[in-house]
Structures are given as structure tokens and as C-alpha cells.
Design a protein around this motif. Structure first.
Motif, short mmCIF file in Angstrom:
data_model
loop_
_atom_site.label_atom_id
_atom_site.label_comp_id
_atom_site.label_asym_id
_atom_site.label_seq_id
_atom_site.Cartn_x
_atom_site.Cartn_y
_atom_site.Cartn_z
N ALA A 86 0.85 -1.09 -0.09
CA ALA A 86 -0.10 0.04 -0.18
C ALA A 86 1.01 1.20 -0.03
CB ALA A 86 -0.97 0.05 1.11
N LYS A 87 1.96 1.22 0.42
CA LYS A 87 2.89 2.16 0.61
C LYS A 87 3.17 3.21 -0.79
CE LYS A 87 5.85 2.86 3.66
NZ LYS A 87 6.19 1.74 4.22
N GLN A 90 0.19 5.15 -0.85
CA GLN A 90 0.10 6.05 0.27
C GLN A 90 1.17 7.15 0.03
OE1 GLN A 90 1.24 3.26 3.38
NE2 GLN A 90 -0.79 2.82 3.92
N ILE A 146 -3.54 8.15 6.65
CA ILE A 146 -3.32 6.95 6.00
C ILE A 146 -2.76 5.62 6.44
CG2 ILE A 146 -2.19 8.66 3.80
CD1 ILE A 146 0.58 7.82 4.59
N ILE A 147 -2.57 5.53 7.73
CA ILE A 147 -2.41 4.31 8.46
C ILE A 147 -3.71 3.79 9.15
CG2 ILE A 147 -0.82 3.08 10.20
CD1 ILE A 147 1.30 5.04 9.49
N LYS A 150 -5.25 0.87 7.75
CA LYS A 150 -4.84 -0.79 8.16
C LYS A 150 -4.83 -1.08 9.29
CE LYS A 150 -0.45 -2.74 8.56
NZ LYS A 150 1.03 -2.65 8.60
N LEU A 151 -5.02 -0.19 10.43
CA LEU A 151 -4.92 -0.69 11.87
C LEU A 151 -6.53 -1.12 11.85
CD1 LEU A 151 -2.99 2.42 13.49
CD2 LEU A 151 -2.36 0.23 12.79
N ASP B 40 9.20 -0.17 5.23
CA ASP B 40 9.59 0.13 6.35
C ASP B 40 9.84 -1.37 7.15
OD1 ASP B 40 6.39 -1.06 7.66
OD2 ASP B 40 6.66 -0.51 5.48
N ARG B 43 7.65 -4.58 7.16
CA ARG B 43 7.56 -5.13 5.82
C ARG B 43 8.85 -5.92 5.73
NH1 ARG B 43 4.60 -5.61 1.38
NH2 ARG B 43 3.58 -3.96 2.24
N MET B 93 10.44 2.17 -5.57
CA MET B 93 9.09 1.37 -5.20
C MET B 93 8.99 0.08 -6.11
SD MET B 93 7.51 2.72 -2.98
CE MET B 93 7.26 4.29 -2.03
N ILE B 226 7.29 9.04 6.81
CA ILE B 226 6.29 8.29 6.70
C ILE B 226 6.32 6.80 7.60
CG2 ILE B 226 4.48 6.87 5.39
CD1 ILE B 226 4.05 9.44 3.84
N GLU B 230 5.11 5.09 10.60
CA GLU B 230 4.61 3.33 10.74
C GLU B 230 5.55 2.64 11.53
OE1 GLU B 230 3.35 1.18 6.76
OE2 GLU B 230 4.19 3.21 6.36
N ILE B 233 4.24 3.16 15.10
CA ILE B 233 2.74 2.36 15.34
C ILE B 233 2.88 0.86 15.29
CG2 ILE B 233 0.44 2.09 14.12
CD1 ILE B 233 0.84 4.95 13.36
#
Lengths: 160, 270
Positions: A86-87, A90, A146-147, A150-151, B40, B43, B93, B226, B230, B233
Motif C-alpha cells: 500500500a505504501k 500512500q 493514511i495508516i 490498515k489498523l 518500513d 515489511r 518502489m 512516513i 509506521e 505504530i
């Protein structure tokens, strides 16, 4: 009726946002098949924020949060459909929302402070503080937005 | 070998030490590329784990830092451990997508060790999808689009287009010559800001500061920031902190480059 000009205004906003997202998608070497969706999500996100701020009168921070929730959900959907992280979507789609102007003013204000006499520093300091806080709040809103999908959507037992 | 395992946990078929060695080196290679090209932490850990278990290991224990991975492959009572450095290289990417694809093929048993090695070599050698001039035009247009979103006029748009395009060219040339990444950011910010300031005034823009602000956006550390959020979190606080600080230092480098220009040209952006 000023509805027609407003729609045009939002469409123009969407066009430039799509261009910004597309340019950065190419810089980040996004696969060709994902380019269209990066640009579309970028356009939808920024145009939505513009509508909320200029049309509805919402403050820019909650408007950014809402826009990024939409981007985040769209990114999850495309990631699922196209079997991609998804990044990819995003990062590129949230690029137009990056608070570049606020960060720029905060940094320049900070540097300008260095040459000022101590007595006249209160007002420029307020200016720097305001722009710093706005930069932080907008970055936080982008990331949270954006996160969050997912959560909320994926909460399986972790693999690792 | 390993016929006398006495615990009652399920194990996969036993593997030779040579096989374990190949699995760990392949899965770390995949993880290294992910880490270097902008994935990240979660991943990286999940993909290395998926590849290792997909190639026959019972389990992998993986430690991911921002510029290195340590992993242990485990099969029955046998295990092997290896460290792999992965200094940051940029954002790509297409490579992350390709490694993601191959890791799922392995999980489904559609790819063996030899095929994985070939696939990783191909990913490692694949060039940029868009040639440098296309990227240059794309980034210049993106920054010019930003100037419009910030409320700039037509002269601002053109000034930003020229400044951001030139700055991208300078960035590509300096990157090719392996200059320090932070030095590149400072120089490119100065080039972008200086050129935007001069061009905007020559073209009669009413919003010179907007041209400067939009031109340096090509340097914004969006991916590190970002990824930092992530990582926080997902519970990788150490990596999150390091990435956030790195993003902050890049932002400061942009400011430093701009400050240089402002001292030289005397335009106060505010």
C-alpha cells in the motif's frame, strides 16, 4: 450561483495535485501500472481537502485528516486489488498534502530570528511557533490518516 | 540427521546446513534490498520471514535496524545466523513491489532457491523505469504544480518549473558522483531556492517566496518520515526514532541551503 466556478476551482486543484503526485511517483520509480492510481488518489485527496476547507469551512488540519483517511482507504483497496504494498499509493498520493509552505515559513522565520535584536523578537517568534505547530499537526494528520485504515481493517495474529 | 528430536512441536522436513546457509543468504539479500530502497521495518521483517519459512525453515528470528539486518534460520535443531549491512540508498518502489511478489511466490511453493537467486539478481540489476530526463520533467512539473496549489501566478509557475528542473539535474549529477547525501541536499536546496528567486523576479512574479517554497519541495523527506511513523505504530520505536531524526536532519539541510541563498540574494521569503 457560484457553484459552477467552485466546481471548476476544485477540478483545477485536482489537476495540479494529480500532476504533483505523478511527478513524485516517477521519482520514486513506481511501477507503470500503478501510476494512474497514484495520480488519481493524489487528486481526490487534495481536492477533497480543498473542498472541505474552501467550501465547507473546515479547519485545514481536520480536513487533511479526512482527506488522508480517504487516501489511506483507497491505497489499501488498490494494494489488495493490484497485489502491491500500500505504501506505493500512500506515499505518492499524500505528497500534495505535505505542508511544504508551512515548513518553509517556519524554517525561514527561524533563520531570520538569528539577526534580530532581543527586544523585538516576540512577534517573529510567534510566527515561527505557529508555522512549526501547523507543520507538525499537518504531518501528524497525514500519517494518522493514511495508516488508520490498515489498523482498522487488518488485525490478524502477527506472522512474526 | 536430526531423527532424534523429542519435542512434540511440528517440524518441517530436516535441512542440511548447506541448505540453511543458502536460505539465510537469499532471504537476507531480499531484506537488504527492501531496507535500502525504502520499505518500513515491519515489511522487511515479514518478507524475510516469509521467504525463509517458504524455503523450508521452521522459523526465523530477525532483528531489523535502519541499516542492518541480523537473522537466524532455524530448522529442527539446526540453525544458522548472519548479519547483513544495508545502508540507505533512496526510494525505489518497483524493487519493493518485485521483492514482495517473489516472496509470495515462494510462500505458495512456486519458486525454489535457484529461481529466487535468479529473480533477486534480476531485481538487483534492474534499471530505473523512467529515464533521468523523464524524471526531471516530471519532478519539475510536480513542483510547478505545487506553486499553483500554494496560490502562485503564471510567472511563479514558470520560475518554479525552471528552478526545480535545474535542481533535479544537479541532484542527479551529484548523486552519480557519490557526494555525501546531506551535502547534496544543501547544495540542491541552494540551487533550487536561488534560481527560483532570480527567475521569479525576472519574470515579474508577485509571489517570489512561493516560487522558492515550491522549488525545494523535491527534497522533502516524505518516505523517511512516513516510515518513521509506521515504525512507531508497529512497535519498532528505535527504528522510528532514527528515521524521524534522519528526516528532521534532511529538513534542516534544506533550510540551511535556503538560508545561504537568502543571505546572498536578500529576499526574505516571509
Amino acid at each position: 450561483m457560484n457553484n459552477v466556478p467552485f466546481v471548476l476551482f476544485v477540478l483545477e486543484d485536482a489537476f495540479w495535485s494529480a500532476l504533483a503526485a505523478l511527478g513524485f511517483a516517477m521519482l520514486f520509480n513506481v511501477p507503470v501500472r500503478a501510476l494512474f492510481w497514484c495520480a488519481l488518489l493524489g487528486a481526490v485527496g487534495h481536492a477533497l481537502r480543498t473542498t472541505l476547507v474552501a467550501g465547507v469551512g473546515l479547519h485545514v488540519v481536520p480536513a487533511t485528516l479526512v482527506a488522508c483517511l480517504v487516501i489511506g482507504t483507497g491505497a489499501r483497496w488498490r494494494a489488495y486489488v493490484m497485489k502491491m504494498p500500500a505504501k506505493v499509493f500512500q506515499v505518492t498520493a499524500s505528497i500534495p498534502l505535505i505542508p511544504g509552505a508551512f515548513a518553509f515559513r517556519a524554517m525561514l522565520g527561524l533563520f531570520a530570528l538569528a539577526g534580530m535584536p532581543i527586544g523585538s523578537i516576540t512577534e517573529p517568534l510567534q510566527y515561527v511557533a505557529y508555522n512549526l505547530v501547523m507543520t507538525g499537526a499537518l504531518l501528524g494528520a497525514i500519517v494518522a490518516g493514511i495508516i488508520a485504515p490498515k489498523l482498522l481493517i487488518t488485525h490478524e495474529k502477527p506472522v512474526v | 540427521m536430526n531423527a532424534n528430536i523429542t519435542d512434540d512441536r511440528p517440524h518441517k522436513p530436516p535441512m542440511e546446513r548447506e541448505e540453511l546457509r543458502e536460505v539465510i543468504s537469499l532471504s537476507l539479500w531480499a531484506g537488504q534490498m527492501l531496507l535500502q530502497w525504502g520499505a518500513d521495518t515491519a515489511r522487511v521483517e515479514e518478507t524475510v520471514h516469509r521467504i525463509g519459512t517458504g524455503l523450508g525453515c521452521d522459523w526465523l528470528d530477525i532483528v531489523v535496524t535502519v541499516d542492518a539486518i541480523i537473522a537466524t534460520t532455524i530448522n529442527n535443531h539446526e540453525f544458522r545466523t548472519k548479519v547483513r549491512r544495508a545502508p540507505l540508498r533512496g526510494v525505489n518502489m518497483a524493487r519493493i513491489v518485485a521483492i514482495n511478489d517473489v516472496s509470495y511466490q515462494i510462500q505458495q511453493g512456486a519458486c525454489d532457491r535457484a529461481q529466487l537467486r535468479r529473480a533477486l539478481r534480476a531485481i538487483d540489476q534492474q534499471g530505473h523505469l523512467y529515464n533521468r530526463w523523464l524524471v526531471l520533467v516530471g519532478v519539475a512539473l510536480a513542483c510547478a504544480a505545487f506553486s499553483d496549489l500554494f496560490g502562485g501566478d503564471a510567472a511563479t509557475f514558470l520560475a518554479t518549473l525552471g528552478a526545480a528542473g535545474t535542481a533535479t539535474f544537479v541532484r542527479q549529477e551529484l548523486t552519480k558522483r557519490y557526494y555525501n547525501p546531506l551535502l547534496i541536499v544543501i547544495v540542491v536546496a541552494a540551487v533550487a531556492g536561488g534560481l527560483a528567486s532570480v527567475l521569479a523576479r525576472l519574470l515579474g512574479s508577485a509571489t517570489v517566496a512561493t516560487a522558492i517554497a515550491a522549488s525545494v519541495l523535491l527534497l522533502v523527506p516524505g518516505v523517511p518520515l512516513i516510515n518513521a511513523a509506521e515504525d512507531f505504530i508497529n512497535g519498532y520505536a528505535q527504528n522510528g526514532m532514527v528515521r524521524a531524526i534522519y528526516g528532521g536532519i534532511i529538513s534542516l539541510a534544506i533550510a540551511l541551503g535556503l538560508a545561504l541563498v537568502i543571505w546572498l540574494t536578500g529576499v526574505n521569503g516571509i
